[in-house]
Design an enzyme around this catalytic site. Structure first.
Site, PDB file in Angstrom:
ATOM      1  CE  LYS A 196      -3.576   2.423   2.517  1.00 26.52           C
ATOM      2  NZ  LYS A 196      -4.634   2.324   3.517  1.00 26.52           N
ATOM      3  CE  LYS A 249      -6.149   1.835  -0.568  1.00 25.95           C
ATOM      4  NZ  LYS A 249      -6.535   1.887   0.790  1.00 25.95           N
TER       5      LYS A 249
HETATM    6  C1  PBG Z   1      -7.476   3.438   5.629  1.00 25.32           C
HETATM    7  C2  PBG Z   1      -7.723   3.218   4.188  1.00 25.32           C
HETATM    8  C3  PBG Z   1      -7.550   4.141   3.151  1.00 25.32           C
HETATM    9  C4  PBG Z   1      -8.048   3.534   2.003  1.00 25.32           C
HETATM   10  C5  PBG Z   1      -8.468   2.262   2.352  1.00 25.32           C
HETATM   11  N1  PBG Z   1      -8.250   2.065   3.709  1.00 25.32           N
HETATM   12  C6  PBG Z   1      -7.069   5.538   3.176  1.00 25.32           C
HETATM   13  C7  PBG Z   1      -5.716   5.848   3.655  1.00 25.32           C
HETATM   14  O1  PBG Z   1      -4.875   4.959   3.852  1.00 25.32           O
HETATM   15  O2  PBG Z   1      -5.477   7.014   3.886  1.00 25.32           O
HETATM   16  C8  PBG Z   1      -8.111   4.210   0.654  1.00 25.32           C
HETATM   17  C9  PBG Z   1      -9.180   3.725  -0.266  1.00 25.32           C
HETATM   18  C10 PBG Z   1      -9.510   4.630  -1.394  1.00 25.32           C
HETATM   19  O3  PBG Z   1      -8.905   5.704  -1.609  1.00 25.32           O
HETATM   20  O4  PBG Z   1     -10.433   4.268  -2.137  1.00 25.32           O
HETATM   21  N2  PBG Z   1      -6.393   2.850   6.200  1.00 25.32           N
END
Ligand code: PBG
Length: 328
Positions: A196, A249
């Site tokens: 991520k 992601k």
């Molecule tokens: C939270 C989380 C996020 C997303 C999924 N879980 C945001 C972040 O890490 O700030 C992002 C999903 C999206 O942008 O569609 N931990």
């Protein structure tokens, strides 16, 4: 010309094209993210995510029935937490009667076969908007993991089929796997957000949950988008620690990462087409600059081609409707 190879032969009509097509899209490929809020009969459009809504539990019941009827079999839950329930310890995340725990129970009661996956991270619960506990301006790892594993257990106790840690703390997968084993939740899966990245494409999601970081950014835990090899380290470690599915992601800008890790791992790879990707397509469509379904289907096929077998996307319902109507 006398050509031995004419590559256009295999493109010359629809029948041959479909016969030699390498990848396909099916309704089985999708995970539907759901944003849940308190109240009844609440359906609030997220301003930066046109036609995507935060819903109260009564409407979520209807939504999951509809998703199931379209053939969509898994949902990924996110909750919007009231400001007065937020603190620096994630207290509300462990509330057996919290919104997430109630949402899991509601969905499993409404559609028992629906796979319920839950986000495990502290940001929606954090007064600082960070995924972990903050101490002296830093996000502290081990104390955060101690809460995250209890959070995952609480989701399992409420009936979750999969927990999806999205926090990027070190060692959280092993800690979660151990606590699930100790408590006999041997069938609860872990879909790890393994690779991520610290991305600016999450903006609209943070609008949806009101979870913007109150200070700084997430670069001390989410990955540097300049790096590729680190993604291999992350996924291999998570698999060793007990992850069943690994995720990359964001999606489209990170296809090289999907492709790269698919050479190294045998477990299913998920990809998350994130909120900013959704917003980009939606806004171009609104201006009549792009055609929605063809662009969406192309982006999904690109994920499959790169090596992902599961796709979390805000377009899942539109795709399922399209697949149903066109019977493809
Ligand atoms: C939270 C989380 C996020 C997303 C999924 N879980 C945001 C972040 O890490 O700030 C992002 C999903 C999206 O942008 O569609 N931990």
């Amino acid at each position: 010309m006398k050509l031995i190879q004419r590559n256009r032969r295999l493109r010359s009509n629809a029948s041959i094209r479909s016969l030699v097509q390498e990848n396909t899209i099916s309704v089985n490929d999708f995970i539907v993210p759901l944003f849940i809020t308190e109240g009844s009969n609440v359906r609030e459009e997220i301003s930066s995510m046109p036609n995507y809504f935060r819903m109260s539990l009564d409407l979520i019941e209807k939504e999951v029935l509809e998703l199931w009827s379209l053939g969509l079999k898994s949902v990924l839950l996110f909750v919007k937490v009231a400001d007065d329930l937020k603190d620096n310890k994630g207290t509300e995340a462990l509330n057996p009667n919290g919104l997430m725990q109630r949402a899991i129970k509601t969905i499993k009661t409404t559609v028992p076969e629906m796979l319920v996956m839950t986000d495990v991270a502290l940001d929606p619960y954090s007064s600082y908007g960070h995924d972990g506990i903050v101490k002296d301006g830093k996000i502290i790892n081990d104390e955060t993991v101690a809460v995250l594993k209890k959070m995952a257990l609480s989701h399992a106790q409420a009936g979750a089929d999969f927990v999806a840690p999205s926090d990027m703390m070190d060692g959280r997968i092993l800690a979660i796997r151990e606590i699930l084993e100790e408590n006999s939740f041997t069938d609860v899966g872990i879909m790890s957000y393994s690779a991520k990245y610290a991305s600016s494409f999450y903006g609209p999601f943070r609008d949806a949950l009101d979870s913007k970081p109150g200070f700084g950014d997430k670069k001390t835990y989410q990955m540097n988008y300049a790096n590729s090899k680190e993604a291999i380290t992350e996924v291999l470690q998570d698999i060793e620690e007990g992850a069943d599915i690994v995720m990359v992601k964001p999606g489209l800008p990170y296809l090289d990462i999907v492709s790269n890790i698919s050479k190294f791992v045998e477990v299913p790879i998920a990809v998350y087409q994130v909120s900013g990707e959704y917003a980009m397509i939606k806004s171009a469509v609104k201006n009549n600059w792009l055609e929605e379904i063809p662009c969406v289907m192309e982006s999904i096929m690109c994920f499959k081609r790169a090596g992902a077998s599961l796709i979390a996307t805000y377009f899942a319902k539109d795709i399922a409707l399209y697949l149903k109507e066109s019977k493809v």
